[in-house]
Motif scaffolding. Structure first.
Motif, PDB file in Angstrom:
ATOM      1  N   ASP A  93       1.154  -1.358  -0.065  1.00 37.72           N
ATOM      2  CA  ASP A  93       0.382  -0.133  -0.064  1.00 37.72           C
ATOM      3  C   ASP A  93       0.855   1.248  -0.063  1.00 37.72           C
ATOM      4  O   ASP A  93       1.434   1.509   1.253  1.00 37.72           O
ATOM      5  CB  ASP A  93      -0.902  -0.113   1.336  1.00 37.72           C
ATOM      6  N   PRO A  94       1.030   1.933  -1.141  1.00 37.97           N
ATOM      7  CA  PRO A  94       1.956   3.057  -1.370  1.00 37.97           C
ATOM      8  C   PRO A  94       1.608   4.321  -0.384  1.00 37.97           C
ATOM      9  O   PRO A  94       2.355   4.916   0.091  1.00 37.97           O
ATOM     10  CB  PRO A  94       2.103   3.417  -2.739  1.00 37.97           C
ATOM     11  N   ALA A  95       0.339   4.317  -0.359  1.00 35.71           N
ATOM     12  CA  ALA A  95      -0.163   5.546   0.527  1.00 35.71           C
ATOM     13  C   ALA A  95       0.077   5.448   1.886  1.00 35.71           C
ATOM     14  O   ALA A  95       0.609   6.406   2.539  1.00 35.71           O
ATOM     15  CB  ALA A  95      -1.620   5.681   0.473  1.00 35.71           C
ATOM     16  N   SER A  96       0.186   4.190   2.610  1.00 36.61           N
ATOM     17  CA  SER A  96       0.662   4.048   3.818  1.00 36.61           C
ATOM     18  C   SER A  96       2.031   3.600   4.083  1.00 36.61           C
ATOM     19  O   SER A  96       2.541   3.735   5.084  1.00 36.61           O
ATOM     20  CB  SER A  96      -0.206   3.083   4.571  1.00 36.61           C
ATOM     21  N   GLY A  97       2.710   3.046   3.000  1.00 35.30           N
ATOM     22  CA  GLY A  97       3.949   2.704   3.030  1.00 35.30           C
ATOM     23  C   GLY A  97       4.033   1.220   3.825  1.00 35.30           C
ATOM     24  O   GLY A  97       5.208   1.028   3.934  1.00 35.30           O
ATOM     25  N   LYS A  98       2.908   0.637   3.831  1.00 29.86           N
ATOM     26  CA  LYS A  98       2.936  -0.493   4.505  1.00 29.86           C
ATOM     27  C   LYS A  98       2.892  -1.759   3.419  1.00 29.86           C
ATOM     28  O   LYS A  98       2.462  -1.587   2.530  1.00 29.86           O
ATOM     29  CB  LYS A  98       1.834  -0.972   5.588  1.00 29.86           C
ATOM     30  N   SER A  99       3.384  -3.112   3.903  1.00 29.36           N
ATOM     31  CA  SER A  99       3.350  -4.145   3.223  1.00 29.36           C
ATOM     32  C   SER A  99       2.757  -5.158   4.119  1.00 29.36           C
ATOM     33  O   SER A  99       2.891  -5.302   5.295  1.00 29.36           O
ATOM     34  CB  SER A  99       4.496  -4.714   2.617  1.00 29.36           C
ATOM     35  N   PHE A 100       1.860  -6.146   3.386  1.00 32.83           N
ATOM     36  CA  PHE A 100       1.251  -7.294   4.143  1.00 32.83           C
ATOM     37  C   PHE A 100       1.635  -8.343   3.709  1.00 32.83           C
ATOM     38  O   PHE A 100       1.417  -8.530   2.338  1.00 32.83           O
ATOM     39  CB  PHE A 100      -0.180  -7.072   4.168  1.00 32.83           C
ATOM     40  N   ALA A 101       2.065  -9.571   4.286  1.00 33.84           N
ATOM     41  CA  ALA A 101       2.409 -10.783   3.979  1.00 33.84           C
ATOM     42  C   ALA A 101       1.097 -11.810   4.104  1.00 33.84           C
ATOM     43  O   ALA A 101       0.767 -11.834   5.468  1.00 33.84           O
ATOM     44  CB  ALA A 101       3.460 -11.369   4.443  1.00 33.84           C
ATOM     45  N   ILE A 102       0.324 -12.318   3.221  1.00 31.25           N
ATOM     46  CA  ILE A 102      -0.793 -13.039   3.530  1.00 31.25           C
ATOM     47  C   ILE A 102      -0.490 -14.531   2.793  1.00 31.25           C
ATOM     48  O   ILE A 102      -0.191 -14.965   1.741  1.00 31.25           O
ATOM     49  CB  ILE A 102      -2.104 -12.450   2.770  1.00 31.25           C
ATOM     50  N   PRO A 103      -0.754 -15.460   3.742  1.00 31.94           N
ATOM     51  CA  PRO A 103      -0.351 -16.877   3.222  1.00 31.94           C
ATOM     52  C   PRO A 103      -1.475 -17.309   2.232  1.00 31.94           C
ATOM     53  O   PRO A 103      -2.712 -16.691   2.313  1.00 31.94           O
ATOM     54  CB  PRO A 103      -0.574 -17.774   4.661  1.00 31.94           C
ATOM     55  N   VAL A 104      -1.151 -17.746   1.027  1.00 31.02           N
ATOM     56  CA  VAL A 104      -1.936 -18.120   0.099  1.00 31.02           C
ATOM     57  C   VAL A 104      -3.124 -19.111   0.405  1.00 31.02           C
ATOM     58  O   VAL A 104      -4.100 -18.998  -0.047  1.00 31.02           O
ATOM     59  CB  VAL A 104      -1.198 -18.624  -1.240  1.00 31.02           C
ATOM     60  N   ALA A 105      -2.882 -19.949   1.459  1.00 29.19           N
ATOM     61  CA  ALA A 105      -3.836 -20.775   1.749  1.00 29.19           C
ATOM     62  C   ALA A 105      -4.927 -20.083   2.563  1.00 29.19           C
ATOM     63  O   ALA A 105      -6.135 -20.399   2.457  1.00 29.19           O
ATOM     64  CB  ALA A 105      -3.133 -21.771   2.787  1.00 29.19           C
ATOM     65  N   LEU A 106      -4.594 -18.899   3.306  1.00 32.48           N
ATOM     66  CA  LEU A 106      -5.745 -18.013   3.782  1.00 32.48           C
ATOM     67  C   LEU A 106      -6.296 -17.460   2.731  1.00 32.48           C
ATOM     68  O   LEU A 106      -7.574 -17.454   3.269  1.00 32.48           O
ATOM     69  CB  LEU A 106      -4.955 -17.225   4.709  1.00 32.48           C
ATOM     70  N   ILE A 107      -5.852 -17.070   1.506  1.00 33.88           N
ATOM     71  CA  ILE A 107      -6.700 -16.469   0.594  1.00 33.88           C
ATOM     72  C   ILE A 107      -7.673 -17.328   0.178  1.00 33.88           C
ATOM     73  O   ILE A 107      -8.790 -17.281  -0.160  1.00 33.88           O
ATOM     74  CB  ILE A 107      -5.760 -15.934  -0.471  1.00 33.88           C
ATOM     75  N   PHE A 108      -7.167 -18.523  -0.119  1.00 30.47           N
ATOM     76  CA  PHE A 108      -7.919 -19.820  -0.581  1.00 30.47           C
ATOM     77  C   PHE A 108      -9.185 -19.835   0.315  1.00 30.47           C
ATOM     78  O   PHE A 108     -10.134 -19.901  -0.065  1.00 30.47           O
ATOM     79  CB  PHE A 108      -7.293 -21.202  -0.849  1.00 30.47           C
ATOM     80  N   GLN A 109      -8.593 -20.116   1.808  1.00 31.80           N
ATOM     81  CA  GLN A 109     -10.065 -20.401   2.615  1.00 31.80           C
ATOM     82  C   GLN A 109     -10.941 -19.340   2.427  1.00 31.80           C
ATOM     83  O   GLN A 109     -12.009 -19.789   2.618  1.00 31.80           O
ATOM     84  CB  GLN A 109      -8.957 -20.493   3.914  1.00 31.80           C
ATOM     85  N   HIS A 110     -10.783 -17.970   2.507  1.00 29.51           N
ATOM     86  CA  HIS A 110     -11.499 -16.948   2.585  1.00 29.51           C
ATOM     87  C   HIS A 110     -12.273 -16.564   1.604  1.00 29.51           C
ATOM     88  O   HIS A 110     -13.304 -15.877   1.394  1.00 29.51           O
ATOM     89  CB  HIS A 110     -10.852 -16.036   3.436  1.00 29.51           C
ATOM     90  N   LEU A 111     -11.463 -16.755   0.468  1.00 36.40           N
ATOM     91  CA  LEU A 111     -11.916 -16.082  -1.050  1.00 36.40           C
ATOM     92  C   LEU A 111     -12.422 -17.200  -1.930  1.00 36.40           C
ATOM     93  O   LEU A 111     -13.652 -17.172  -2.325  1.00 36.40           O
ATOM     94  CB  LEU A 111     -11.134 -15.407  -1.632  1.00 36.40           C
ATOM     95  N   VAL A 112     -11.735 -18.242  -1.980  1.00 36.57           N
ATOM     96  CA  VAL A 112     -12.114 -19.216  -3.137  1.00 36.57           C
ATOM     97  C   VAL A 112     -12.810 -20.194  -2.498  1.00 36.57           C
ATOM     98  O   VAL A 112     -13.955 -20.580  -3.112  1.00 36.57           O
ATOM     99  CB  VAL A 112     -10.716 -19.933  -3.578  1.00 36.57           C
ATOM    100  N   ASP A 113     -12.369 -20.930  -1.559  1.00 38.02           N
ATOM    101  CA  ASP A 113     -13.154 -22.000  -0.970  1.00 38.02           C
ATOM    102  C   ASP A 113     -14.529 -21.535  -0.388  1.00 38.02           C
ATOM    103  O   ASP A 113     -15.449 -22.276  -0.399  1.00 38.02           O
ATOM    104  CB  ASP A 113     -12.446 -22.853   0.177  1.00 38.02           C
ATOM    105  N   ALA A 114     -14.795 -20.283   0.524  1.00 34.57           N
ATOM    106  CA  ALA A 114     -15.689 -19.673   0.847  1.00 34.57           C
ATOM    107  C   ALA A 114     -17.006 -19.277  -0.109  1.00 34.57           C
ATOM    108  O   ALA A 114     -17.983 -19.145   0.306  1.00 34.57           O
ATOM    109  CB  ALA A 114     -15.503 -18.812   1.998  1.00 34.57           C
ATOM    110  N   SER A 115     -16.388 -18.982  -1.424  1.00 29.35           N
ATOM    111  CA  SER A 115     -17.445 -18.424  -2.403  1.00 29.35           C
ATOM    112  C   SER A 115     -18.333 -19.300  -3.060  1.00 29.35           C
ATOM    113  O   SER A 115     -19.277 -18.501  -3.538  1.00 29.35           O
ATOM    114  CB  SER A 115     -16.664 -17.653  -3.461  1.00 29.35           C
ATOM    115  N   GLY A 116     -18.144 -20.403  -2.814  1.00 31.59           N
ATOM    116  CA  GLY A 116     -19.193 -21.160  -3.765  1.00 31.59           C
ATOM    117  C   GLY A 116     -19.147 -21.231  -5.240  1.00 31.59           C
ATOM    118  O   GLY A 116     -18.023 -20.838  -5.601  1.00 31.59           O
ATOM    119  N   ALA A 117     -20.082 -21.781  -5.779  1.00 32.08           N
ATOM    120  CA  ALA A 117     -20.117 -21.501  -7.060  1.00 32.08           C
ATOM    121  C   ALA A 117     -19.921 -20.210  -7.810  1.00 32.08           C
ATOM    122  O   ALA A 117     -20.758 -19.308  -7.471  1.00 32.08           O
ATOM    123  CB  ALA A 117     -21.476 -22.037  -7.831  1.00 32.08           C
ATOM    124  N   ARG A 118     -19.119 -19.948  -8.809  1.00 28.78           N
ATOM    125  CA  ARG A 118     -18.878 -18.444  -9.245  1.00 28.78           C
ATOM    126  C   ARG A 118     -19.310 -18.710 -10.760  1.00 28.78           C
ATOM    127  O   ARG A 118     -19.219 -19.541 -11.359  1.00 28.78           O
ATOM    128  CB  ARG A 118     -17.607 -18.015  -9.277  1.00 28.78           C
TER     129      ARG A 118
END
Length: 124
Positions: A93-118
């Motif tokens: 995030d250039p505005a805040s100067g911060k970076s965030f490390a997010i495990p890919v497994a967590l992305i799948f868990q909250h976005l892909v697996d939880a989203s159901g049929a797309r």
């Protein structure tokens, strides 16, 4: 003699000029395509092809590079590809100067697996 050839590379100059043309076109027309970057991309490729007679394979490639420049220069939040790995996505995030490390497994868990049929068409 080889030194002069490397200094004057017409192919490199042509590609750079066409990439600049794509970037300028996107900058002028991005407000017409808010929320739909794919339309802006397609329209830019068509512009390079029809107006500047750039072959389609090259127009697509140069538009992709110009799109990367457009987004990088906008100071927007982005995925930091250099710092990311197969198992960790690093968001910047250039505005805040911060970076965030997010495990890919967590992305799948909250976005892909939880989203159901797309829908098959992401533009729906």
């Amino acid at each position: 003699m080889n030194h002069m050839i490397s200094e004057q590379n017409p192919e490199r100059e042509y590609r750079a000029a066409m990439q600049d043309a794509a970037l300028c076109y996107m900058q002028r027309h991005q407000a017409e395509h808010l929320g739909n970057d794919q339309q802006l991309f397609v329209r830019t490729v068509a512009h390079l092809q029809t107006t500047l007679e750039v072959p389609i394979f090259l127009a697509e490639n140069l538009t992709g590079l110009a799109y990367g420049q457009l987004r990088a220069s906008a100071g927007q939040r982005r995925l930091d590809l250099k710092s990311s790995s197969e198992s960790v996505a690093v968001l910047s995030d250039p505005a805040s100067g911060k970076s965030f490390a997010i495990p890919v497994a967590l992305i799948f868990q909250h976005l892909v697996d939880a989203s159901g049929a797309r829908p098959k068409n992401p533009n729906n």
